[in-house]
Design an enzyme around this catalytic site. Sequence first.
Site, PDB file in Angstrom:
ATOM      1  N   ARG A 107       0.811  -1.206   0.000  1.00  0.00           N
ATOM      2  CA  ARG A 107       0.000   0.000   0.000  1.00  0.00           C
ATOM      3  C   ARG A 107       0.846   1.257   0.000  1.00  0.00           C
ATOM      4  NH1 ARG A 107      -2.936   2.428   4.624  1.00  0.00           N
ATOM      5  NH2 ARG A 107      -4.354   3.926   3.713  1.00  0.00           N
ATOM      6  N   HIS A 109       0.630   3.896  -3.032  1.00  0.00           N
ATOM      7  CA  HIS A 109       0.039   5.207  -2.760  1.00  0.00           C
ATOM      8  C   HIS A 109       0.984   6.340  -3.149  1.00  0.00           C
ATOM      9  CE1 HIS A 109      -3.695   4.497  -0.123  1.00  0.00           C
ATOM     10  NE2 HIS A 109      -3.449   3.408  -0.831  1.00  0.00           N
ATOM     11  N   HIS A 155      -5.176  -7.517  -4.813  1.00  0.00           N
ATOM     12  CA  HIS A 155      -6.115  -7.613  -3.699  1.00  0.00           C
ATOM     13  C   HIS A 155      -6.237  -9.029  -3.187  1.00  0.00           C
ATOM     14  CE1 HIS A 155      -8.110  -3.770  -5.291  1.00  0.00           C
ATOM     15  NE2 HIS A 155      -7.245  -3.498  -4.343  1.00  0.00           N
ATOM     16  N   ASP A 200     -14.188  -3.835  -7.398  1.00  0.00           N
ATOM     17  CA  ASP A 200     -13.857  -5.233  -7.676  1.00  0.00           C
ATOM     18  C   ASP A 200     -14.887  -5.823  -8.638  1.00  0.00           C
ATOM     19  OD1 ASP A 200     -11.717  -5.268  -5.767  1.00  0.00           O
ATOM     20  OD2 ASP A 200     -13.172  -5.578  -4.166  1.00  0.00           O
ATOM     21  N   TRP A 230     -10.339 -10.417   0.824  1.00  0.00           N
ATOM     22  CA  TRP A 230     -10.843 -10.630  -0.528  1.00  0.00           C
ATOM     23  C   TRP A 230     -10.757 -12.099  -0.923  1.00  0.00           C
ATOM     24  CZ3 TRP A 230      -8.947  -6.123   1.122  1.00  0.00           C
ATOM     25  CH2 TRP A 230      -9.520  -4.924   0.663  1.00  0.00           C
TER      26      TRP A 230
END
Length: 440
Positions: free
Chosen positions: A126, A130, A259, A320, A291
């Site tokens: 992440r 980001h 994910h 998704d 997920w």
Amino acid sequence: MAERLRLPSSMSSLSSAAASRLLPLATKTRLSLSTPSPPSSLSSSSSSSLKCLRSTPLLSHLFLRQRRSPFPGATGSYNTVASPKGLASDPDQLKAARDDIKDLLKTTFCHPIMVYISPNINATVRLGWHEAGTYNKDIEEWPQRGGANGSLRFEVELKHAANAGLLNALKLLQPIKEKYSGVTYADLFQLAGATAIEEAGGPKIPMKYGRVDVSAPEQCPEEGRLPAAGPPTPASHLREVFYRMGLDDKEIVALSGAHTLGRSRPERSGWGKQETKYTKDGPGAPGGQSWTVQWLKFDNSYFKDIKEKRDEDLLVLPTDAVLFEDPSFKLYAEKYAEDMDAFFKDYAEAHAKLSNLGAKFDPPEGISIDDGTAKAAPEKFVAAKYSSGKRELSEAMKQKIRAEYEGLGGSPDKPLQSNYFLNIMIGVAVLAFLASLVAM
């Protein structure tokens, strides 16, 4: 989009003093965190805040917007330290830092956080995403264009709503940054993310390093460049954000496949259940909604599970679901659900491309650390460079050399590992010698 990764838990080696050395409000080009002034706001809570965040969503989830949590401000003065070899990052230190990241991943279960920056798969992924995801291809100037430039270490960018929780990822990586002052933050963030993906069973990412860091918080991008997880029109939103980065539909779908790692916690992101049968026992702090069933393993389960839609304990966000609803996205999502090798290939290429967005490299060609010996990446093939004396090669000769070169597996962008032209000279000498023997 969403965050899908959260950081590993206990790091006893990270003292409160080390934690307080994070996030300089003003630094010069290269940071050496040797003489910081530790802020009191971080010291008392450093140990508890290092608990594994194994629960940050990825792509939409890796980029998923979270509710903002209070950010402890920090100030500090830092000395500038150049890389020992005069490059943005020292190749040998990059290799050593990668080994330390692998060790950290083996002692924690937060791979999802690392995919974007460092020590935990969760946090790392992440963090790196980001930062790179702020890139705007329509802005030429660096660092105004955003991207992978180390700006996410500054408080002003960490306070963006989409970056809630990433302070923990920075704390995990900080000891490694202090140990290897010859590695830039921009490189460290991307190194950690790629390493996390690979250590979780994912593909080898064709990475290059040498990214230059920004030096001050004024160089951070404005808020609002990252994608959201539940926009009114998911397909249009994804394209608007990722097309701005220069990515296409195939790359959007491939990156969404990350994910497969991590989970989402409603108290942090506003998405997901408090607990499911797959997360009630951890690892790490229990809870959240993943997920996939095996949410610390990188494979193509994300696409399979979304396609089947048969398990209410698995999370499916609007961004998704649209992958199997939009005709263009569906083409790739269906392919990846059936063919993991195809997914790994496309994911590795897309991840590498994303990690380079907006970066300024020193040296310009980047640094490779994947061939056993850390060294600058080979320069591109230029036939004219091999002309003799001051005489320039004719265009016909250039084309002939290039054709022979590519016939042996080389290309203008991918030089052969051996010295091709030396081999030609040796071959000519051998033929001449054989000819002389025949003449005798």
